[in-house]
Design an enzyme around this catalytic site. Structure first.
Site, PDB file in Angstrom:
ATOM      1  N   ASP A   1      37.357 -14.308  39.174  1.00 34.37           N
ATOM      2  CA  ASP A   1      38.025 -15.350  38.407  1.00 34.37           C
ATOM      3  C   ASP A   1      37.228 -16.637  38.595  1.00 34.37           C
ATOM      4  OD1 ASP A   1      40.034 -13.541  37.862  1.00 34.37           O
ATOM      5  OD2 ASP A   1      41.624 -14.665  38.878  1.00 34.37           O
TER       6      ASP A   1
ATOM      7  N   HIS B   1      34.366  -8.600  43.000  1.00 34.20           N
ATOM      8  CA  HIS B   1      34.420  -7.177  42.678  1.00 34.20           C
ATOM      9  C   HIS B   1      33.133  -6.744  41.976  1.00 34.20           C
ATOM     10  CE1 HIS B   1      38.854  -6.601  43.481  1.00 34.20           C
ATOM     11  NE2 HIS B   1      38.730  -7.917  43.533  1.00 34.20           N
TER      12      HIS B   1
ATOM     13  N   SER C   1      33.344 -20.881  46.142  1.00 33.89           N
ATOM     14  CA  SER C   1      31.923 -21.082  45.936  1.00 33.89           C
ATOM     15  C   SER C   1      31.482 -20.528  44.592  1.00 33.89           C
ATOM     16  CB  SER C   1      31.134 -20.462  47.082  1.00 33.89           C
ATOM     17  OG  SER C   1      29.816 -20.942  47.080  1.00 33.89           O
TER      18      SER C   1
END
Length: 283
Positions: free
Chosen positions: A88, A145, A248
């Site tokens: 995200d 992921h 980050s």
């Protein structure tokens, strides 16, 4: 105020000391104080706790437990695409690698070799390839992921600075993503080699991967490398591969002629884990 002037204080801040302190505080079990800090953070950054597998703020023992919270099962279904978004966040920059140059921001380029810790042989695999840089803000889900199936070849921890990685800093600090501390993960995939780079930042207490655990600290100041050629570390598309303890940026590198990014993928676009990111060239 220009971006270069805006980031000047970051050159003066004791970033390593601040990051070490933040890491200790984030892992501290401080009871009601921890809960109060989390509530303040949720309100300050507009974190949507309804997406969390555990939405009960008071149940998190440490700030790190909250920050690396899992999402509700099924919340981010995987698109039917060769490459899906691994996080995200928001697109910082995306596009072709011009020979060995990656676009950071207007007036700023950096090389693939610099990003990959000076490894010219690894960098050559991405000559004239494609890249995507995605920024994770404080409010975002902070697990990373796999964008596609992959077998881990090696992992490098590259020491470096700890500048912030927000958009203003990306515009104001030359070679930002090749200067900051980072963890470089090289995978063999159906698309060819893929580099997935986790870039550290100010108060990013640590980065971790599912196969190794916490990579940093320790911060020895020396590059470290782990080869996985004789070990079978295979991850499927959508599997968790790592996480940031405080937010980050991730940078993805693909070889020449491997992928074509989906229409609308451009700088500043908000993105979500699992959405279609690219298709395989020629398909």
């Amino acid at each position: 105020m220009s971006d270069r002037i805006a980031v000047l204080p970051q050159y003066l801040l004791p970033k390593q000391a601040l990051t070490s302190f933040a890491g200790r505080m984030a892992s501290a079990r401080a009871g009601q104080l921890t809960t109060a800090v989390i509530r303040r953070f949720v309100a300050r950054y507009g974190v949507d706790m309804s997406e969390a597998a555990n939405p009960d703020i008071a149940s998190y023992a440490t700030f790190n437990d909250f920050f690396t919270r899992a999402l509700r099962p099924g919340l981010r279904p995987l698109a039917d695409a060769a490459v899906v978004c691994p996080v995200d966040g928001a697109v910082s920059q995306i596009g072709p690698i011009e020979q060995d140059q990656i676009f950071q921001a207007k007036g700023h380029l950096y090389s693939t070799a610099a990003l990959l810790g000076g490894d010219a042989e690894m960098a050559a695999q991405f000559q004239d390839g494609s890249f995507a840089t995605i920024y994770l803000s404080p409010r975002d889900y902070h697990r990373i992921h796999m964008p596609c199936d992959g077998r881990l070849v090696r992992m490098d921890h590259v020491p470096g600075a700890l500048f912030s990685v927000n958009p203003t800093t990306a515009r104001g600090v030359p070679g930002l993503f090749a200067r900051n501390e980072r963890v470089v993960c090289l995978f063999e995939t159906p698309l060819g080699p893929m580099a997935l780079v986790l870039v550290g930042a100010t108060i990013v207490g640590s980065m971790a991967t599912v196969w190794h655990g916490q990579v940093n600290p320790p911060r020895t100041g020396q590059p470290r490398r782990w080869d996985y050629g004789d070990r079978e570390v295979v991850l499927r598309q959508g599997d968790e591969m790592g996480r940031f303890l405080l937010g980050s940026t991730v940078v993805l590198l693909f070889p020449r002629g491997a992928v074509q990014f989906m229409p609308g993928w451009e700088a500043a676009r908000p993105v979500r884990l699992g959405e279609a990111m690219a298709h395989r060239c020629g398909i």
